[in-house]
Motif scaffolding. Structure first.
Motif, PDB file in Angstrom:
ATOM      1  N   VAL A 213      13.173  62.951  16.493  1.00 52.76           N
ATOM      2  CA  VAL A 213      14.212  62.822  17.509  1.00 52.76           C
ATOM      3  C   VAL A 213      13.853  61.748  18.525  1.00 52.76           C
ATOM      4  CG1 VAL A 213      14.873  65.241  17.266  1.00 52.76           C
ATOM      5  CG2 VAL A 213      13.255  64.592  19.055  1.00 52.76           C
ATOM      6  N   SER A 214      14.871  61.284  19.226  1.00 50.58           N
ATOM      7  CA  SER A 214      14.721  60.354  20.338  1.00 50.58           C
ATOM      8  C   SER A 214      15.075  61.076  21.628  1.00 50.58           C
ATOM      9  CB  SER A 214      15.643  59.149  20.158  1.00 50.58           C
ATOM     10  OG  SER A 214      17.008  59.570  20.261  1.00 50.58           O
ATOM     11  N   LEU A 215      14.835  60.410  22.741  1.00 51.63           N
ATOM     12  CA  LEU A 215      15.217  60.970  24.029  1.00 51.63           C
ATOM     13  C   LEU A 215      16.719  61.206  24.086  1.00 51.63           C
ATOM     14  CD1 LEU A 215      13.614  61.730  26.551  1.00 51.63           C
ATOM     15  CD2 LEU A 215      14.088  59.452  27.471  1.00 51.63           C
ATOM     16  N   GLU A 216      17.487  60.296  23.507  1.00 51.74           N
ATOM     17  CA  GLU A 216      18.949  60.443  23.493  1.00 51.74           C
ATOM     18  C   GLU A 216      19.368  61.657  22.673  1.00 51.74           C
ATOM     19  OE1 GLU A 216      17.277  57.570  22.950  1.00 51.74           O
ATOM     20  OE2 GLU A 216      17.707  56.813  24.971  1.00 51.74           O
ATOM     21  N   ASP A 217      18.630  61.971  21.626  1.00 52.35           N
ATOM     22  CA  ASP A 217      18.943  63.170  20.842  1.00 52.35           C
ATOM     23  C   ASP A 217      18.823  64.425  21.697  1.00 52.35           C
ATOM     24  OD1 ASP A 217      19.534  62.050  18.304  1.00 52.35           O
ATOM     25  OD2 ASP A 217      17.403  61.746  17.926  1.00 52.35           O
ATOM     26  N   LEU A 218      17.790  64.496  22.528  1.00 50.67           N
ATOM     27  CA  LEU A 218      17.652  65.654  23.410  1.00 50.67           C
ATOM     28  C   LEU A 218      18.854  65.777  24.332  1.00 50.67           C
ATOM     29  CD1 LEU A 218      13.874  65.548  24.351  1.00 50.67           C
ATOM     30  CD2 LEU A 218      15.051  67.495  23.373  1.00 50.67           C
ATOM     31  N   ALA A 221      21.853  67.322  22.341  1.00 46.80           N
ATOM     32  CA  ALA A 221      21.686  68.576  21.600  1.00 46.80           C
ATOM     33  C   ALA A 221      22.561  69.684  22.170  1.00 46.80           C
ATOM     34  CB  ALA A 221      20.218  69.000  21.629  1.00 46.80           C
ATOM     35  N   ASP A 222      22.972  70.603  21.293  1.00 44.06           N
ATOM     36  CA  ASP A 222      23.650  71.832  21.728  1.00 44.06           C
ATOM     37  C   ASP A 222      22.635  72.912  22.094  1.00 44.06           C
ATOM     38  OD1 ASP A 222      26.198  70.773  21.162  1.00 44.06           O
ATOM     39  OD2 ASP A 222      26.042  71.389  19.059  1.00 44.06           O
ATOM     40  N   LEU A 223      21.517  72.927  21.380  1.00 46.86           N
ATOM     41  CA  LEU A 223      20.491  73.947  21.594  1.00 46.86           C
ATOM     42  C   LEU A 223      19.120  73.306  21.457  1.00 46.86           C
ATOM     43  CD1 LEU A 223      19.655  76.966  21.918  1.00 46.86           C
ATOM     44  CD2 LEU A 223      19.700  77.111  19.411  1.00 46.86           C
ATOM     45  N   ILE A 224      18.243  73.601  22.425  1.00 44.73           N
ATOM     46  CA  ILE A 224      16.856  73.136  22.379  1.00 44.73           C
ATOM     47  C   ILE A 224      15.961  74.359  22.455  1.00 44.73           C
ATOM     48  CG2 ILE A 224      15.074  71.727  23.475  1.00 44.73           C
ATOM     49  CD1 ILE A 224      17.393  70.083  24.726  1.00 44.73           C
ATOM     50  N   ILE A 225      15.105  74.523  21.453  1.00 43.85           N
ATOM     51  CA  ILE A 225      14.128  75.606  21.441  1.00 43.85           C
ATOM     52  C   ILE A 225      12.773  75.007  21.785  1.00 43.85           C
ATOM     53  CG2 ILE A 225      13.005  77.389  20.059  1.00 43.85           C
ATOM     54  CD1 ILE A 225      15.528  77.518  18.340  1.00 43.85           C
ATOM     55  N   VAL A 226      12.165  75.511  22.850  1.00 46.09           N
ATOM     56  CA  VAL A 226      10.857  75.037  23.294  1.00 46.09           C
ATOM     57  C   VAL A 226       9.858  76.142  22.977  1.00 46.09           C
ATOM     58  CG1 VAL A 226       9.486  74.210  25.242  1.00 46.09           C
ATOM     59  CG2 VAL A 226      11.939  73.679  25.123  1.00 46.09           C
ATOM     60  N   ALA A 227       9.012  75.916  21.971  1.00 45.83           N
ATOM     61  CA  ALA A 227       8.134  76.969  21.457  1.00 45.83           C
ATOM     62  C   ALA A 227       6.667  76.595  21.647  1.00 45.83           C
ATOM     63  CB  ALA A 227       8.411  77.211  19.971  1.00 45.83           C
ATOM     64  N   GLY A 228       5.893  77.495  22.236  1.00 46.40           N
ATOM     65  CA  GLY A 228       4.461  77.257  22.385  1.00 46.40           C
ATOM     66  C   GLY A 228       4.142  76.036  23.203  1.00 46.40           C
ATOM     67  N   GLN A 229       4.884  75.852  24.291  1.00 42.06           N
ATOM     68  CA  GLN A 229       4.721  74.641  25.095  1.00 42.06           C
ATOM     69  C   GLN A 229       5.017  74.961  26.552  1.00 42.06           C
ATOM     70  OE1 GLN A 229       7.578  71.573  24.319  1.00 42.06           O
ATOM     71  NE2 GLN A 229       6.570  70.066  25.589  1.00 42.06           N
ATOM     72  N   SER A 359      25.365  76.692  17.721  1.00 38.33           N
ATOM     73  CA  SER A 359      24.931  75.305  17.891  1.00 38.33           C
ATOM     74  C   SER A 359      25.170  74.488  16.626  1.00 38.33           C
ATOM     75  CB  SER A 359      23.433  75.277  18.236  1.00 38.33           C
ATOM     76  OG  SER A 359      22.937  73.957  18.175  1.00 38.33           O
ATOM     77  N   LYS A 360      25.734  73.311  16.795  1.00 38.43           N
ATOM     78  CA  LYS A 360      25.886  72.370  15.688  1.00 38.43           C
ATOM     79  C   LYS A 360      24.744  71.357  15.652  1.00 38.43           C
ATOM     80  CE  LYS A 360      30.946  72.671  15.559  1.00 38.43           C
ATOM     81  NZ  LYS A 360      32.227  71.929  15.680  1.00 38.43           N
ATOM     82  N   ARG A 361      24.019  71.248  16.757  1.00 40.67           N
ATOM     83  CA  ARG A 361      22.925  70.274  16.853  1.00 40.67           C
ATOM     84  C   ARG A 361      21.753  70.971  17.547  1.00 40.67           C
ATOM     85  NH1 ARG A 361      27.580  67.669  18.481  1.00 40.67           N
ATOM     86  NH2 ARG A 361      27.058  68.102  20.662  1.00 40.67           N
ATOM     87  N   THR A 362      20.696  71.254  16.789  1.00 40.83           N
ATOM     88  CA  THR A 362      19.559  72.013  17.305  1.00 40.83           C
ATOM     89  C   THR A 362      18.269  71.207  17.173  1.00 40.83           C
ATOM     90  OG1 THR A 362      20.590  74.134  16.766  1.00 40.83           O
ATOM     91  CG2 THR A 362      18.187  74.127  17.038  1.00 40.83           C
ATOM     92  N   ILE A 363      17.469  71.236  18.227  1.00 36.67           N
ATOM     93  CA  ILE A 363      16.142  70.616  18.243  1.00 36.67           C
ATOM     94  C   ILE A 363      15.119  71.702  18.519  1.00 36.67           C
ATOM     95  CG2 ILE A 363      14.602  69.069  19.542  1.00 36.67           C
ATOM     96  CD1 ILE A 363      17.033  67.269  20.065  1.00 36.67           C
ATOM     97  N   VAL A 364      13.999  71.656  17.815  1.00 37.80           N
ATOM     98  CA  VAL A 364      12.868  72.524  18.124  1.00 37.80           C
ATOM     99  C   VAL A 364      11.711  71.649  18.602  1.00 37.80           C
ATOM    100  CG1 VAL A 364      11.266  74.285  17.319  1.00 37.80           C
ATOM    101  CG2 VAL A 364      13.582  74.208  16.390  1.00 37.80           C
ATOM    102  N   GLY A 394      18.012  64.578  10.665  1.00 44.32           N
ATOM    103  CA  GLY A 394      18.698  63.379  10.202  1.00 44.32           C
ATOM    104  C   GLY A 394      20.113  63.245  10.710  1.00 44.32           C
ATOM    105  N   ARG A 395      20.421  63.890  11.821  1.00 47.12           N
ATOM    106  CA  ARG A 395      21.700  63.644  12.480  1.00 47.12           C
ATOM    107  C   ARG A 395      21.481  63.651  13.988  1.00 47.12           C
ATOM    108  NH1 ARG A 395      24.745  69.152  10.679  1.00 47.12           N
ATOM    109  NH2 ARG A 395      23.962  70.600  12.275  1.00 47.12           N
ATOM    110  N   PRO A 396      22.349  62.991  14.745  1.00 45.74           N
ATOM    111  CA  PRO A 396      22.147  62.892  16.198  1.00 45.74           C
ATOM    112  C   PRO A 396      22.094  64.264  16.864  1.00 45.74           C
ATOM    113  CG  PRO A 396      23.806  61.321  15.458  1.00 45.74           C
ATOM    114  CD  PRO A 396      23.516  62.206  14.289  1.00 45.74           C
ATOM    115  N   GLY A 397      21.213  64.378  17.844  1.00 51.08           N
ATOM    116  CA  GLY A 397      21.124  65.606  18.617  1.00 51.08           C
ATOM    117  C   GLY A 397      20.382  66.725  17.935  1.00 51.08           C
ATOM    118  N   ALA A 398      19.652  66.433  16.867  1.00 51.62           N
ATOM    119  CA  ALA A 398      18.985  67.491  16.099  1.00 51.62           C
ATOM    120  C   ALA A 398      17.674  66.963  15.530  1.00 51.62           C
ATOM    121  CB  ALA A 398      19.889  67.967  14.962  1.00 51.62           C
TER     122      ALA A 398
END
Length: 764
Positions: A213-218, A221-229, A359-364, A394-398
């Protein structure tokens, strides 16, 4: 007026404990940043440096690897970045007179905080065999000593060349080139101790061991999961990205054994409203038990599979491999086992699922809380499964977002700092330089310590870092280091590793990120790669800390000439004279760096190619993204014991201790604390404020003890405890490592508590 360094070591295990905070940054962060900067640099120098941090015409922060956007704030740094810069740009100096006044035994008895506060090292220093003090030495003599030891080895594989994440691309490329021309792949680095698990899992599953991901992807995003951080302390500028994502409609789930102030509320010091109110970040906090993440994601995957229309069947069919085996394993996920492994309740997990399905666009995003367990690689593979199921790579925001902890740790690996290089990389290197690189694998960090311990390695050379303090099983590591014939550290400041030496030792002082670098061809710059594969220039602007310092590329180039002699056809003198010549060679060896000099000259630099992100192409063994189906694992906690994770305080960066406070957790004036859930503490007979020894338990039966820790009742997950490293690294067994990656399992240490009546005392 800059203050003098402390003369005596402060008492570090009599902390004052108050309420934890529920917001991060804001005016306290601004005030503390300026206070530390003024103490170290004075007002004018503070302005000269901080206004250049992370600017397109400035220098890259020597702290974390979080990226910058195209538009920069005037103050493009966080509190801990300001501390890192102040520590490097300090006006304090460590001269030969300091070493004459302090024998090595005295340095060894000091705390890491005291050592770091003394200032910048000004001269090359040498500890002869049998001597008790370092003495000044010329650069020519220093390189001759190293050459004498290296050329006298029975095999090049008796040498170890360690790299810290601070090292620039140019210096890292030269170091790996020298090591391979010398004849070894022994290139351990700090990645071995942090995100090696991420690289191992991602290379197998998506074909590249980096985030997608890029900064713009964050921001999209519709959903961001921040795990162990814990971004509020370890990557504070990430909070700005999360705030922007929230403003655009994203929701955030935090998965962590401890509540963290930064994820509760962020008071952005860049805006008036941010300073006053701040922004709530967490929409849902999953307070998971240590090591339960694989079980959680496995159950979520089962629930996604059971929800009609939730799987992106087109993506799975066209771009993935191994789905049926994975799906069978996921469908077998057990609710009871998951609740035991995670400590969560069913309702909370179902709330998380509802947010995931919406969410259609999820980042972990993740960090060490996922990477430093025995089953870390399996856990991260399960995270990839989770994202692949709904087409979120492989898609924006995810996508996947392993958040790197040091400013060029990712770039060093890109440059070839790796004990297990690919054949393609070595072929390209050999073709470019006319050398024959060794093809057998070298030693990573853990194997390097074993080699020193067993007498199979005799020379240790470190490009930056604090190896002794950063590594596990402190007593074993220090004993191993003392068996070396020669230890060499390229450093800006004092640290514990300078006091734990081989038969002979050298400290080679080098330029820092803030220092102006002028070579024979003129002023130079170096380059770095951030956590999202952006490569950009870094130009220091301060006069060096003294006339006897050399840059890292110059040190490697001169070392190579001394060791390899006239028989080397590599143009080491040209590389020292003009770093552009190094970048020209990188452009012909490392994919993605074509036309390097021209592209990095553009303000902001350039982004490296990433096939899964850019074209949904997965360069794996199958040619597709790979689902995996490892058995679920999680640590089991014996009766009367707790599971300990090591972590940072807010006043430290990796092993560098800036101060003795952990403001967000309400701890001041000390570091030897252990955070324990009040219910667990009562069951174990541990009153708040009591002092206890932490005793590690592992299958080898060896007693590992960290004495004199103050018990702090704190809302950790049940069955879990936490304490700061490097003080607790002594509890982490050398052989307790992650499967596949061999990363030390520092986040899941079984401990028992033995109460002590010991009074608070000074500690090294």
């Amino acid at each position: 007026m800059a203050t003098k360094p402390p003369t005596g070591d402060p008492v570090q295990d009599a902390p004052r404990v108050g309420p934890a905070q529920h917001s991060a940054a804001g005016l306290p962060a601004v005030a503390h940043s300026l206070l530390i900067a003024e103490r170290q640099m004075r007002v004018r120098r503070t302005a000269q440096t901080l206004l250049k941090v992370n600017q397109k015409n400035g220098f890259d922060c020597p702290g974390c690897a979080w990226p910058e956007g195209d538009k920069r704030h005037t103050a493009e740094f966080c509190e801990n970045g300001a501390k890192a810069v102040a520590e490097e740009a300090t006006l304090r100096r460590v001269t030969p007179d300091f070493f004459a006044a302090h024998p090595v035994s005295d340095l060894a008895a000091r705390s890491g905080y005291w050592l770091g506060q003394q200032g910048r090292i000004t001269h090359p220093m040498y500890l002869p065999e049998g001597a008790d003090r370092y003495e000044a030495v010329s650069w020519e003599r220093a390189f001759a000593i190293i050459a004498e030891e290296l050329t006298g080895l029975a095999s090049p594989d008796e040498a170890l060349f360690y790299t810290s994440g601070r090292t620039s691309n140019e210096a890292a490329f030269l170091l790996q080139l020298f090591a391979r021309e010398f004849g070894t792949n022994n290139l351990p680095d700090c990645s071995n101790m942090c995100h090696e698990s991420s690289g191992s899992a991602l290379t197998e599953t998506i074909g590249i061991g980096k985030g997608s991901v890029s900064l713009e992807d964050l921001h999209r995003a519709d959903l961001i999961i921040v795990a162990g951080q814990n971004p509020g302390t370890n990557h504070p500028r990430m909070l700005s990205a999360l705030e922007k994502a929230k403003a655009a409609g994203a929701r955030i789930i935090s998965v962590n054994p401890l509540p963290e102030a930064g994820m509760e509320r962020f008071k952005n010091p860049q805006t008036p409203l941010g300073l006053i109110r701040g922004a709530a970040l967490n929409d849902l906090f999953l307070q998971i038990r240590i090591g339960g993440d694989q079980a959680l994601f496995r159950l979520l995957n089962r629930m996604i599979l059971q929800t009609g229309g939730a799987v992106d069947e087109t993506f799975v069919r066209e771009h993935t491999h191994g789905f049926e085996e994975f799906a069978a394993a996921a469908r077998a996920a057990d609710w009871d086992e998951t609740l035991t492994a995670t400590g969560l309740d069913r309702e909370t997990i179902e709330r998380a699922l509802a947010m995931i399905l919406a969410s259609k666009r999820t980042i972990v995003c993740w960090a060490m809380g996922l990477t430093q367990h025995k089953h870390s690689v399996q856990t991260i593979r399960e995270v990839v499964n989770f994202l692949l199921l709904r087409g979120n790579i492989g898609r924006p925001g995810a996508g996947v977002c392993p958040v790197r902890g040091h400013s060029n740790v990712q770039g060093d690996r890109t440059m070839g700092i790796f004990e297990r290089p690919s054949t393609a990389f070595l072929d390209a290197l050999d073709k470019e330089f006319g050398i024959t690189s060794p093809r057998h694998h070298g030693y990573d960090v853990v194997r390097s310590i074993r080699a020193l311990r067993d007498g199979d390695a005799k020379v240790f050379f470190a490009m930056g870092g604090n190896f002794v303090a950063a590594t596990p099983d402190t007593d074993v590591t220090e004993a191993a280091m003392r068996r070396a014939r020669l230890t060499v550290h390229v450093s800006t400041k004092l640290n514990r590793s300078h006091a734990v030496t081989g038969t002979r030792a050298l400290i080679l002082p080098t330029l820092g990120r803030t220092d102006k670098d002028v070579q024979a061809s003129g002023r130079q710059f170096v380059t770095v790669e951030d956590s999202m594969s952006m490569v950009h220039a870094s130009r220091g602007n301060l006069p060096p800390a003294g006339p006897h310092l050399l840059s890292e590329p110059a040190i490697v180039a001169r070392l190579a000439r001394a060791v390899l002699g006239p028989g080397s056809a590599t143009p080491w003198e040209d590389f020292e004279r003009d770093y552009a010549t190094i970048r020209d060679r990188i452009s012909r060896v490392v994919p993605g760096f074509e036309d390097f000099n021209a592209r990095v000259a553009r303000p902001g630099g350039f982004t490296l190619p990433h096939a899964p992100r850019d074209e949904r192409r997965f360069p794996t063994a199958t040619g597709r993204a790979n689902f995996t189906a490892a058995p679920v694992e999680y640590p089991e906690i014996p009766e009367g014991r707790l599971l300990l994770q090591t972590l940072r305080s807010h006043d430290q960066y990796n092993t560098t201790i800036y101060g003795l406070d952990d403001r967000y957790r309400g701890i001041r004036g000390g570091r030897r604390v252990v955070l324990v859930n009040p219910e667990d503490a009562r069951a174990l007979g541990l009153p708040d404020g009591a002092y206890t020894d932490l005793v590690g338990e592992w299958k080898d039966g060896v007693e590992r003890r960290a004495p004199g820790f103050r018990v702090v009742h704190y809302p950790t997950a049940r069955g879990c405890a936490a304490a700061y490293y490097p003080e607790t690294n002594v509890l982490v067994p050398l052989d307790s490592t992650a499967d596949t990656s061999n990363t030390p399992a520092s986040k899941s240490v079984v401990v028992r508590f033995e109460n002590t009546a010991a009074e608070p005392r000074d500690t090294p």
